[in-house]
Write a protein that holds these residues in place. Sequence first.
Motif, PDB file in Angstrom:
ATOM      1  N   GLU A   1      -6.149   3.000 -15.188  1.00 46.96           N
ATOM      2  CA  GLU A   1      -7.034   1.679 -15.724  1.00 46.96           C
ATOM      3  C   GLU A   1      -7.986   1.313 -14.370  1.00 46.96           C
ATOM      4  O   GLU A   1      -9.237   0.837 -14.563  1.00 46.96           O
ATOM      5  CB  GLU A   1      -6.478   0.696 -16.200  1.00 46.96           C
ATOM      6  N   ARG A   2      -7.770   0.618 -13.733  1.00 42.68           N
ATOM      7  CA  ARG A   2      -8.012   0.680 -11.946  1.00 42.68           C
ATOM      8  C   ARG A   2      -8.254   1.684 -10.768  1.00 42.68           C
ATOM      9  O   ARG A   2      -7.073   2.216 -11.249  1.00 42.68           O
ATOM     10  CB  ARG A   2      -7.888  -0.604 -11.644  1.00 42.68           C
ATOM     11  N   TYR A   3      -9.600   2.143 -11.477  1.00 45.93           N
ATOM     12  CA  TYR A   3      -9.612   3.403 -10.210  1.00 45.93           C
ATOM     13  C   TYR A   3     -10.480   3.831  -9.517  1.00 45.93           C
ATOM     14  O   TYR A   3     -11.991   2.503  -9.609  1.00 45.93           O
ATOM     15  CB  TYR A   3      -9.784   4.402 -10.884  1.00 45.93           C
ATOM     16  N   GLY A   4     -10.609   3.864  -8.471  1.00 46.18           N
ATOM     17  CA  GLY A   4     -11.970   3.965  -7.853  1.00 46.18           C
ATOM     18  C   GLY A   4     -11.707   5.265  -6.192  1.00 46.18           C
ATOM     19  O   GLY A   4     -11.344   6.052  -6.541  1.00 46.18           O
TER      20      GLY A   4
ATOM     21  N   ASP B   1       5.419  -2.142  -7.191  1.00 46.91           N
ATOM     22  CA  ASP B   1       4.689  -3.480  -7.472  1.00 46.91           C
ATOM     23  C   ASP B   1       3.545  -2.986  -6.379  1.00 46.91           C
ATOM     24  O   ASP B   1       3.392  -4.043  -5.877  1.00 46.91           O
ATOM     25  CB  ASP B   1       5.568  -4.156  -7.290  1.00 46.91           C
ATOM     26  N   ALA B   2       3.790  -1.616  -6.789  1.00 43.75           N
ATOM     27  CA  ALA B   2       2.649  -1.481  -5.599  1.00 43.75           C
ATOM     28  C   ALA B   2       0.812  -2.010  -6.178  1.00 43.75           C
ATOM     29  O   ALA B   2       0.841  -1.932  -6.972  1.00 43.75           O
ATOM     30  CB  ALA B   2       2.245   0.242  -5.504  1.00 43.75           C
ATOM     31  N   ASP B   3      -0.073  -2.583  -4.785  1.00 47.92           N
ATOM     32  CA  ASP B   3      -1.433  -2.810  -5.096  1.00 47.92           C
ATOM     33  C   ASP B   3      -2.027  -1.713  -4.601  1.00 47.92           C
ATOM     34  O   ASP B   3      -3.608  -2.026  -6.092  1.00 47.92           O
ATOM     35  CB  ASP B   3      -0.838  -3.839  -4.358  1.00 47.92           C
ATOM     36  N   TRP B   4      -2.093  -0.695  -4.265  1.00 43.37           N
ATOM     37  CA  TRP B   4      -3.418  -0.068  -4.270  1.00 43.37           C
ATOM     38  C   TRP B   4      -2.991   1.383  -4.204  1.00 43.37           C
ATOM     39  O   TRP B   4      -2.102   1.535  -2.890  1.00 43.37           O
ATOM     40  CB  TRP B   4      -4.209  -0.428  -2.923  1.00 43.37           C
ATOM     41  N   ILE B   5      -2.895   2.125  -4.548  1.00 41.65           N
ATOM     42  CA  ILE B   5      -2.365   3.830  -4.141  1.00 41.65           C
ATOM     43  C   ILE B   5      -3.727   4.523  -3.580  1.00 41.65           C
ATOM     44  O   ILE B   5      -4.914   4.715  -4.136  1.00 41.65           O
ATOM     45  CB  ILE B   5      -1.390   4.299  -5.198  1.00 41.65           C
TER      46      ILE B   5
ATOM     47  N   ILE C   1       0.733  -1.280   0.239  1.00 47.75           N
ATOM     48  CA  ILE C   1      -0.043  -0.033   0.163  1.00 47.75           C
ATOM     49  C   ILE C   1       0.426   1.231  -0.038  1.00 47.75           C
ATOM     50  O   ILE C   1       1.802   1.105   0.885  1.00 47.75           O
ATOM     51  CB  ILE C   1      -1.028  -0.080   1.186  1.00 47.75           C
ATOM     52  N   VAL C   2       0.449   2.294  -0.689  1.00 49.60           N
ATOM     53  CA  VAL C   2       1.041   3.351  -0.593  1.00 49.60           C
ATOM     54  C   VAL C   2       0.565   4.997  -0.374  1.00 49.60           C
ATOM     55  O   VAL C   2      -0.903   4.399  -1.074  1.00 49.60           O
ATOM     56  CB  VAL C   2       2.116   3.697  -2.189  1.00 49.60           C
ATOM     57  N   ILE C   3       0.242   5.171   0.283  1.00 49.44           N
ATOM     58  CA  ILE C   3      -0.558   6.712  -0.050  1.00 49.44           C
ATOM     59  C   ILE C   3       0.017   8.238   0.274  1.00 49.44           C
ATOM     60  O   ILE C   3       1.225   7.991   0.762  1.00 49.44           O
ATOM     61  CB  ILE C   3      -0.635   6.928   2.154  1.00 49.44           C
TER      62      ILE C   3
ATOM     63  N   GLN D   1       1.129   1.196 -13.651  1.00 46.98           N
ATOM     64  CA  GLN D   1       0.687   0.092 -14.381  1.00 46.98           C
ATOM     65  C   GLN D   1      -0.252  -0.589 -13.715  1.00 46.98           C
ATOM     66  O   GLN D   1       0.354  -1.071 -12.218  1.00 46.98           O
ATOM     67  CB  GLN D   1       1.619  -0.216 -15.037  1.00 46.98           C
ATOM     68  N   ASP D   2      -1.639  -0.933 -13.681  1.00 45.43           N
ATOM     69  CA  ASP D   2      -2.258  -2.295 -13.250  1.00 45.43           C
ATOM     70  C   ASP D   2      -2.578  -2.205 -11.507  1.00 45.43           C
ATOM     71  O   ASP D   2      -2.607  -2.865 -11.102  1.00 45.43           O
ATOM     72  CB  ASP D   2      -1.884  -2.794 -13.809  1.00 45.43           C
TER      73      ASP D   2
END
Length: 257
Positions: free
Chosen positions: A104-107, A58-62, A3-5, A83-84
């Motif tokens: 591409e993946r946002y929320g 390689d972050a999964d969630w920013i 996780i990156v904040i 990316q991704d």
Amino acid sequence: MKIVIVGAGRIAWHLGKRLKSKGLPVSQVISRTAENAETLADSLQATWSDSPAEVLPDADWIIIAVRDDAIEEVAKAFAPYVQDTLVTHTSGGTAGAILKPYFERYGVFYPLQSFSLEHTPVWSKIPFCVDAQSDSDVLLLKKIAKTIGNLVYHVTDEQRALLHVAAVFANNFANRCFAIAEKILDEKDLPFELLHPLMEETLAKALQDSPARMQTGPAMRGDVDTVRRHLNLLGDHPDWQEIYRELSENINPDLRS
Ligand SMILES: NC(=O)c1ccc[n+]([C@@H]2O[C@H](COP(=O)([O-])OP(=O)(O)OC[C@H]3O[C@@H](n4cnc5c(N)ncnc54)[C@H](OP(=O)(O)O)[C@@H]3O)[C@@H](O)[C@H]2O)c1
């Protein structure tokens, strides 16, 4: 999960601490002011940077937790390096779609509460309003929210825009009315504590039943003379007088005539 904040303000602090305490440690803090990024990262035992270019590849969630009007600029700055990865912001008043041109993946991962650095949030009572462009990411965000909180809702951009308006009425405007009441008493050397039981009762009733059904007061009763007297008493404060008139007429439209 890596996780990156992004940001090191109130939400970043509280969310970062909560995620860590629930076994979802933040790996990296990125914020424009290096000193703030470092201080938060130290407390989370994370790495830090002040440059989007150094975001973990390689972050999964920013999580973008910056001021509302900086979200798009920050998204733009991160876009070339992401990316991704799922990228969300935490704003109630900003569409998730603002991130669409960049990722591409946002929320959205919006905790519906007022956070300040001095107060520890009661996470079990904070509704998390999540949304994402794909169903699988909605599920992922719901799962994370369930891990750190208790109340989780899928709320679309359109719904959240008005939810935020409602929150302004319920929190900011109600609090402004408390502040005006405090000043009115202060001018007559009366302590604000006098109103505490009434304020508590108002909130308790509004939580128990529909606030519209719980409305009382001179405007509701159509007590025209009392309303007029109150307006006269507020003669030295035309701005409060205006608020009093508007709210009274909103409670009881017959007073407009
Ligand atoms: N606080 C709440 O009660 C609350 C509740 C729910 C949702 N939210 C949402 O959470 C987000 C963050 O709110 P907050 O209360 O944490 O804000 P905050 O305490 O004011 O912190 C704002 C952060 O944004 C950074 N920032 C400001 N302008 C920037 C820019 N132009 N470029 C890059 N970074 C910038 C600041 O960096 P510096 O350290 O360099 O100034 C700081 O780290 C907002 O979208 C807000 O709507 C807040």
